[in-house]
Design an enzyme around this catalytic site. Sequence first.
Site, short mmCIF file in Angstrom:
data_model
loop_
_atom_site.label_atom_id
_atom_site.label_comp_id
_atom_site.label_asym_id
_atom_site.label_seq_id
_atom_site.Cartn_x
_atom_site.Cartn_y
_atom_site.Cartn_z
N LYS A 186 16.28 -29.47 -11.05
CA LYS A 186 16.33 -30.39 -11.45
C LYS A 186 16.15 -31.53 -11.46
O LYS A 186 17.26 -32.23 -11.10
CB LYS A 186 15.81 -29.41 -12.57
CG LYS A 186 15.00 -28.33 -13.12
CD LYS A 186 13.70 -27.77 -12.25
CE LYS A 186 13.12 -26.38 -12.74
NZ LYS A 186 13.28 -25.13 -12.64
C1 PLP Z 1 12.96 -23.72 -13.26
C2 PLP Z 1 12.08 -22.79 -14.21
C3 PLP Z 1 12.07 -22.54 -15.35
C4 PLP Z 1 12.85 -21.91 -15.83
O1 PLP Z 1 14.17 -22.78 -15.83
P1 PLP Z 1 15.69 -22.07 -15.53
O2 PLP Z 1 16.64 -22.90 -16.29
O3 PLP Z 1 15.83 -22.13 -13.94
O4 PLP Z 1 16.10 -21.06 -16.44
C5 PLP Z 1 10.96 -21.78 -15.71
N1 PLP Z 1 9.54 -22.53 -15.43
C6 PLP Z 1 9.62 -23.41 -14.37
C7 PLP Z 1 8.11 -23.65 -14.32
C8 PLP Z 1 10.57 -23.85 -14.12
O5 PLP Z 1 10.42 -24.54 -13.18
#
Ligand code: PLP
Length: 395
Positions: A186
Amino acid sequence: MPGFEIFGDAERKQVTDVLETGVLFRYGFEGTRNGHFKALEFEKKLARITNARYSHLCSSGTAALGIAMAACGIGAGDEIIVPPFTFVATFEAIINAGAVPVFGEIDETLCLDPDKLSDVITSRTKAVIPVHMCGSMARIDEIKAVCEKKGLILLEDACQSLGATYQGKALGTFGLAGCFSFDAVKTVTCGEGGGIITDSKAVYETADQYGDHGHDHLGGPDRGADDHPIIGTNYRISELNAAVGLAQLNKLDQILDTQRKNKRAIKDAMANLSGVSFRYIPDAKGDSATFLSFFMPTEERTRQVAKDLSENGVGCAYWYDNNWHYYKKWHHLKEMKRAAKLCVELADNLPDYQNMVLEASDTIMKRTLSLQIMLSWSNNDIDDRIQAIRKSIKG
Ligand SMILES: *Cc1c(COP(=O)(O)O)cnc(C)c1O
């Protein structure tokens, strides 16, 4: 969404702070932690950046969604409207709460279409969770207006859109709570991590308790003296992960500047390529610019361009075929494959996911390509990409 591209001395320094004390736990140990509270510091900074009153840091974006739903009183049998273009985590969190994911259509924002929400609202609908996909925003003010009119909770999945705003207001602050992910890919990464923001004291306090076994955190330095007003779980983040994230969060402005500059250069160069149109972005100034998403006129042409781009060294995401981000390939959801029994409120109210048809979303996603914008690109890298894109799209 590539915070991992810029790890450096700042991340090392933050992690070393924690390792030198030996205290990896975010609570307590006041005598030995040398004043370091990385998770707490991250929370304060996240609240400041988003201009939210409260923020809670937890172990993942998926955990953040679960905590937010619990804190907003969303649970067994409640129908929650979500888009079919998202990461699987969004519907996983809903199912794990015993609630029922109901899919609404998306529009050319690549996010939930506010005009089609009423098609899927029923007497059981409790909340709407729009997902601000690929760094940019849904028509969030219109979605909010529908929620207000129908008395529904608005909870934003802004996991992919840290730093993005709509009319100057941070994504994640339009509803009762907003969720972020700080996982390994992210915009800002903790390695693993997630965050909830809210302006509601009650939601914050419940979130803070739920993510830490129900602890009310009012017992002072002795955790054993905390009371437990609710049954919670453990969605805590470690100080090591929070420390990495804190260094990254301090770089957010720099990340956004670079993404926006790199995206601008490529988008401008594509503007008069024949057949190309761009994702609709309700407030272009607020785009966090992690991706450049564009449409080709037909599915056939989109597939050809995707192939040519890949052969010319520019990988693009064709989400329509993607295993993880679009409902077409969610066989495990369609067959409701579970490790254990579903709660009855969910089992008795399952929509027909097998035969679900989302025609408007399909029409859009068949023609959508997304190019991830990287931080590490040099001007030469960008020029090379532009040449490759021109070649691929001119055919
Ligand atoms: C990455 C993501 C999540 C979940 O995040 P994690 O930290 O990987 O559990 C939820 N929603 C969206 C749209 C994402 O891209």
